[in-house]
Design a protein around this motif. Structure first.
Motif, PDB file in Angstrom:
ATOM      1  N   ASN A   7       0.704  -1.255  -0.016  1.00 32.37           N
ATOM      2  CA  ASN A   7       0.072   0.009  -0.036  1.00 32.37           C
ATOM      3  C   ASN A   7       0.940   1.267  -0.022  1.00 32.37           C
ATOM      4  OD1 ASN A   7      -2.432  -1.454   0.032  1.00 32.37           O
ATOM      5  ND2 ASN A   7      -2.392  -1.638   2.224  1.00 32.37           N
ATOM      6  N   LYS A   8       0.639   2.239  -0.903  1.00 32.38           N
ATOM      7  CA  LYS A   8       1.162   3.633  -0.904  1.00 32.38           C
ATOM      8  C   LYS A   8       0.982   4.251   0.604  1.00 32.38           C
ATOM      9  CE  LYS A   8       1.650   7.800  -3.477  1.00 32.38           C
ATOM     10  NZ  LYS A   8       0.954   8.442  -4.659  1.00 32.38           N
ATOM     11  N   LYS A   9       1.966   4.733   1.152  1.00 31.78           N
ATOM     12  CA  LYS A   9       1.945   5.669   2.318  1.00 31.78           C
ATOM     13  C   LYS A   9       0.814   6.650   2.238  1.00 31.78           C
ATOM     14  CE  LYS A   9       6.450   4.239   3.913  1.00 31.78           C
ATOM     15  NZ  LYS A   9       7.738   4.868   4.520  1.00 31.78           N
ATOM     16  N   LYS A  10      -0.016   7.038   3.264  1.00 28.92           N
ATOM     17  CA  LYS A  10      -0.887   8.079   3.070  1.00 28.92           C
ATOM     18  C   LYS A  10       0.057   9.323   3.754  1.00 28.92           C
ATOM     19  CE  LYS A  10      -4.855   5.396   4.633  1.00 28.92           C
ATOM     20  NZ  LYS A  10      -6.026   5.265   5.885  1.00 28.92           N
ATOM     21  N   THR A  65       6.330   3.843   9.046  1.00 31.48           N
ATOM     22  CA  THR A  65       5.704   2.606   8.552  1.00 31.48           C
ATOM     23  C   THR A  65       4.677   3.122   7.529  1.00 31.48           C
ATOM     24  OG1 THR A  65       6.830   1.309   9.903  1.00 31.48           O
ATOM     25  CG2 THR A  65       5.170   0.313   8.620  1.00 31.48           C
ATOM     26  N   HIS A  66       3.715   3.946   8.263  1.00 34.32           N
ATOM     27  CA  HIS A  66       2.413   3.966   7.547  1.00 34.32           C
ATOM     28  C   HIS A  66       2.223   5.301   6.889  1.00 34.32           C
ATOM     29  CE1 HIS A  66       1.393   1.034  10.635  1.00 34.32           C
ATOM     30  NE2 HIS A  66       0.432   0.593   9.887  1.00 34.32           N
TER      31      HIS A  66
END
Length: 350
Positions: A7-10, A65-66
């Protein structure tokens, strides 16, 4: 079988404080951790998670990480002989916009951009010759203001006093992001500026002017008018064909009825285009519809010679006619012309 891509980081600044608090609770941490991160992002202008020094290493790693912080970078800063500063601002995706610090003896004003390029097609504006590539996010607008506030403190020894949305783009074509940015600029958790010191300048999008009134916004409204005759205005601002002056007039009357806030008309007088008596009479009539003031702005050429500054006599004729009807009128001299930082000149030449 295809492998799932990670997933692409927000962009963390797209989250509200409540969403940040929820994130930490979901991770088994305390909700107040979200408050700490929110303060770092907006109040302290953190560029990285590593710089959030009151968070544990584990918490900073979790954020890394997120999320990402899509912070702007001032690629180039130019200083004019008159003290004006122009920033070429690099966005996270490599696109560039420009913003300007305009100093006077008593205050400093930030002129900020709301779009990469522009949605409209005004013939006299260099920015309009760039296609609109995208809207700016609220944090990208906010970052421009923070950068100029820092420059104001560094070079002029006081904080930023005013903000005008008169840079690249049509602010009302990016309404949601502009108002979110203003909410953070005026919030005590952001820059804490008074909304009365912020002016949003539009070329005139009637539906959105009415929406602003319905939303009870507290900032000031300016309209880039330049002619009160439809035929003339459409020639220099072709979108006027879709948003004619009758619709604009109605929306401004609606705005004033709702807000009781006077409108500023920005108006350039050009030789052979809008310097005749009929042009002056039309503007005076238009000014009667709703309480207003008029800023007559010196024209800043954009190299092709199609538009030329009108004579001083023509400008004086405008001043006399407006003052005769007790309409407040100011003449605005251009700042930063030597670095292409004046009104209508922002075109990413860098």
């Amino acid at each position: 079988m295809t492998e799932n891509k990670p997933n692409k980081k927000k962009d963390i600044r797209a989250l509200t404080k409540e969403q940040l608090r929820d994130f930490f609770v979901e991770q088994g941490d305390k909700a107040f951790r979200g408050n700490q991160v929110y303060e770092w992002l907006w109040g302290k202008g953190a560029h990285s998670f590593e710089g959030m020094t009151n968070l544990s290493k584990a918490t900073r790693t979790l954020l890394e990480t997120h999320f990402v912080i899509n912070h702007i970078r001032v690629d180039q800063m130019q200083r004019s002989a008159d003290g004006t500063i122009k920033n070429a601002v690099r966005l996270h995706d490599g696109l560039v916009v420009e913003s300007v610090l305009i100093p006077t003896a008593t205050r400093t004003t930030a002129c900020v951009s709301s779009q990469v390029g522009c949605s409209l097609n005004c013939k006299f504006c260099a920015t309009a010759r760039l296609k609109r590539m995208r809207n700016l996010n609220p944090d990208e607008i906010y970052d421009q203001v923070v950068a100029i506030d820092n420059e104001s403190r560094l070079y002029h020894n006081h904080p930023l006093s005013n903000i005008v949305f008169m840079g690249m783009g049509e602010p009302l074509m990016n309404y949601n992001n502009v108002t979110k940015a203003i909410a953070m600029i005026t919030s005590p958790e952001g820059l804490g500026m008074s909304p009365k010191r912020i002016t949003v300048s539009t070329s005139g999008v009637p539906k959105m002017i009415k929406k602003m009134a319905d939303d009870a916004v507290r900032f000031q409204l300016a309209v880039s008018l330049h002619s009160a005759i439809d035929e003339v205005r459409t020639k220099i601002m072709p979108f006027n064909e879709n948003f004619p002056l009758a619709d604009l007039k109605e929306s401004l009357q609606y705005w004033y009825a709702k807000t009781q806030s006077r409108i500023t008309y920005e108006y350039v007088v050009w030789k052979g285009i809008n310097d005749k008596k009929k042009d002056i009479d039309a503007l005076v009539k238009f000014c009667m519809y709703v309480p207003c003031k008029v800023n007559l702005i010196e024209y800043n050429p954009i190299d092709d010679g199609e538009f030329q500054q009108a004579s001083s006599e023509s400008v004086t004729n405008y001043i006399n006619a407006l003052e005769k009807r007790n309409i407040v009128v100011n003449v605005r001299r251009s700042r930063g012309k030597d670095i292409d930082a004046a009104c209508g000149q922002l075109a990413n030449k860098t």
